[in-house]
Design an enzyme around this catalytic site. Sequence first.
Site, mmCIF file in Angstrom:
data_model
loop_
_atom_site.group_PDB
_atom_site.id
_atom_site.type_symbol
_atom_site.label_atom_id
_atom_site.label_comp_id
_atom_site.label_asym_id
_atom_site.label_seq_id
_atom_site.Cartn_x
_atom_site.Cartn_y
_atom_site.Cartn_z
ATOM 1 N N SER A 145 0.884 -1.173 0.000
ATOM 2 C CA SER A 145 0.000 0.000 0.000
ATOM 3 C C SER A 145 0.919 1.221 0.000
ATOM 4 C CB SER A 145 -0.847 -0.004 1.284
ATOM 5 O OG SER A 145 -1.409 1.270 1.532
ATOM 6 N N TYR A 158 -1.303 -1.131 10.436
ATOM 7 C CA TYR A 158 -1.460 -1.351 8.986
ATOM 8 C C TYR A 158 -0.227 -0.855 8.229
ATOM 9 C CZ TYR A 158 -3.535 -1.190 4.300
ATOM 10 O OH TYR A 158 -3.799 -1.383 2.954
ATOM 11 N N LYS A 162 2.527 -2.970 6.086
ATOM 12 C CA LYS A 162 2.717 -2.778 4.640
ATOM 13 C C LYS A 162 4.163 -2.409 4.320
ATOM 14 C CE LYS A 162 -1.383 -3.914 3.293
ATOM 15 N NZ LYS A 162 -1.581 -5.096 2.446
HETATM 16 P P1 NAD Z 1 -11.196 -6.383 0.294
HETATM 17 O O1 NAD Z 1 -11.634 -6.334 1.728
HETATM 18 O O2 NAD Z 1 -12.191 -6.175 -0.780
HETATM 19 O O3 NAD Z 1 -10.458 -7.765 -0.009
HETATM 20 C C1 NAD Z 1 -9.657 -8.410 0.937
HETATM 21 C C2 NAD Z 1 -9.917 -9.906 0.835
HETATM 22 O O4 NAD Z 1 -9.013 -10.574 1.708
HETATM 23 C C3 NAD Z 1 -11.342 -10.286 1.298
HETATM 24 O O5 NAD Z 1 -11.924 -11.180 0.358
HETATM 25 C C4 NAD Z 1 -11.127 -10.952 2.638
HETATM 26 O O6 NAD Z 1 -12.087 -11.942 2.952
HETATM 27 C C5 NAD Z 1 -9.722 -11.554 2.444
HETATM 28 N N1 NAD Z 1 -9.034 -11.790 3.704
HETATM 29 C C6 NAD Z 1 -8.839 -10.911 4.723
HETATM 30 N N2 NAD Z 1 -8.174 -11.506 5.724
HETATM 31 C C7 NAD Z 1 -7.941 -12.790 5.327
HETATM 32 C C8 NAD Z 1 -7.315 -13.901 5.938
HETATM 33 N N3 NAD Z 1 -6.807 -13.832 7.169
HETATM 34 N N4 NAD Z 1 -7.213 -15.050 5.239
HETATM 35 C C9 NAD Z 1 -7.741 -15.148 3.993
HETATM 36 N N5 NAD Z 1 -8.374 -14.137 3.371
HETATM 37 C C10 NAD Z 1 -8.467 -12.974 4.032
HETATM 38 O O7 NAD Z 1 -10.027 -5.310 0.202
HETATM 39 P P2 NAD Z 1 -9.035 -4.900 -0.975
HETATM 40 O O8 NAD Z 1 -9.011 -3.440 -1.004
HETATM 41 O O9 NAD Z 1 -9.305 -5.658 -2.219
HETATM 42 O O10 NAD Z 1 -7.660 -5.374 -0.330
HETATM 43 C C11 NAD Z 1 -6.750 -6.228 -1.000
HETATM 44 C C12 NAD Z 1 -5.334 -5.819 -0.617
HETATM 45 O O11 NAD Z 1 -5.065 -4.510 -1.151
HETATM 46 C C13 NAD Z 1 -5.107 -5.717 0.902
HETATM 47 O O12 NAD Z 1 -3.842 -6.267 1.221
HETATM 48 C C14 NAD Z 1 -5.109 -4.225 1.145
HETATM 49 O O13 NAD Z 1 -4.351 -3.865 2.262
HETATM 50 C C15 NAD Z 1 -4.496 -3.713 -0.155
HETATM 51 N N6 NAD Z 1 -4.777 -2.295 -0.393
HETATM 52 C C16 NAD Z 1 -6.044 -1.845 -0.625
HETATM 53 C C17 NAD Z 1 -6.254 -0.489 -0.838
HETATM 54 C C18 NAD Z 1 -7.625 0.080 -1.122
HETATM 55 O O14 NAD Z 1 -7.757 1.316 -1.134
HETATM 56 N N7 NAD Z 1 -8.625 -0.711 -1.354
HETATM 57 C C19 NAD Z 1 -5.170 0.397 -0.814
HETATM 58 C C20 NAD Z 1 -3.918 -0.088 -0.575
HETATM 59 C C21 NAD Z 1 -3.717 -1.444 -0.373
#
Ligand code: NAD
Length: 257
Positions: A145, A158, A162
């Site tokens: 991130s 968090y 990251k």
């Molecule tokens: P999201 O919540 O839509 O997807 C996350 C997925 O991970 C979900 O399906 C959830 O069930 C699964 N998950 C969570 N903990 C888990 C575990 N212990 N075991 C197995 N599965 C697990 O969120 P997203 O935004 O798609 O996030 C995906 C990645 O992107 C994450 O690592 C997040 O930190 C990163 N990210 C997201 C953003 C954003 O703005 N959306 C920004 C920077 C980084």
Amino acid sequence: MIMTDWKSAIVPVSGGASGIGLAICRQLRSEGARPLPLDFDADQLEKALTTLYPDENCAKFGYLVDVSDSLAVDAAFEKIRRDHGIVTHAVANAGIVWRGNVLDMPEDKWKRVLDVNVNGVLHICRAAARQMTDNGGGAIVTMASIGGILSKPERAAYTTSKAAIVQMTRAFALDFAQLNIRVNCVAPGLVKTSIQQAQAASTEPGFVEALAARAAIKRVGEPEEIANVAVFLLSNLASYITGETVVVDGGLSIHYS
Ligand code: NAD
């Protein structure tokens, strides 16, 4: 340049049941690969599988697993090998957020964020690399991130987790290089997913919109815009890139104005 043989690609994607992980699965599927979502949300996983594999017995393409549990991840990878063959690529994408001042943060919340975001990435990368050695190599993408490069108030666990992923990507790239395995990282900014919706709900109205407006490209990103970069890094087009983190944030982190 050897083109990527997507048709024989077996690609576990942690957190593949929603958001960015699901977008990566969709894009891999459209290339002809076999994305295999690993997720701990059974309902989301079932929904994702029916959209990814509408014409098949879709249950065999998904794995219900908590990435923080190393034995469960190892068992899922062994099952993948039996069900589909040796993994060729992998995406360590699952992640969670806890919001609050570090002074008030319960110890178990701190540990849970690090367990999922840091140890979960270790478990996926290690299990994938062990199989890939039997295939002569492979490629892995981790998901950090911009919070791993810059910090943010009330996101200590968090952003710490990251930042660790950025460094793990470099360290694993070095340890796996002699096995012909590349490891790269994507660091998204604001992306339209459930994590983002939760952030919007837990902050004052307009906070996410105001933050998005600070990006050079003045909007929130789409999950597909992150997936494009992840799939590029997995592919042979990125054959000379390893240990790298690619920021995909619409120019949010390039300035302090
Ligand atoms: P999201 O919540 O839509 O997807 C996350 C997925 O991970 C979900 O399906 C959830 O069930 C699964 N998950 C969570 N903990 C888990 C575990 N212990 N075991 C197995 N599965 C697990 O969120 P997203 O935004 O798609 O996030 C995906 C990645 O992107 C994450 O690592 C997040 O930190 C990163 N990210 C997201 C953003 C954003 O703005 N959306 C920004 C920077 C980084």
